[in-house]
Design a protein around this motif. Structure first.
Motif: not given
Length: 103
Positions: A5-15
């Protein structure tokens, strides 16, 4: 390596950060609309990721994402029609030339 979940949240935060940066720094109305679409996409990534990790056997997250995508498409249509109307009157799509409230 599995994605958490951390990976997806980081991707979402970057976008989302790219979208906010683009919305605040663009001078062109079309660029601002594209940045808002990036922020919508970041939110949908969050929804799908939380749905996948919290309720793996449910598909409510995907349903909400389809609804958000429909809203984003409607927002894009309304935004582009407003841009066309502004361009016909002002002959520019730059935000510093938009003084519609000046009378």
């Amino acid at each position: 390596m599995t994605l958490s979940l951390h990976h997806f949240l980081m991707l979402s935060a970057i976008i989302f950060g790219i979208g906010v940066y683009g919305a605040l720094t663009r001078r062109n109305v079309l660029g601002i609309l594209m940045s808002i679409e990036l922020m919508f996409n970041a939110a949908t990534i969050n929804i799908v990721a939380f749905n996948h990790f919290l309720y793996p056997d449910k598909v409510w997250g995907q349903g909400v994402v389809i609804f958000v995508m429909t809203l984003a498409a409607a927002e894009a249509v309304v935004g582009l029609s407003l841009v066309l109307a502004i361009y016909r009157n002002i002959k520019s799509v730059y935000t510093e030339k938009l003084n519609l409230l000046h009378g």
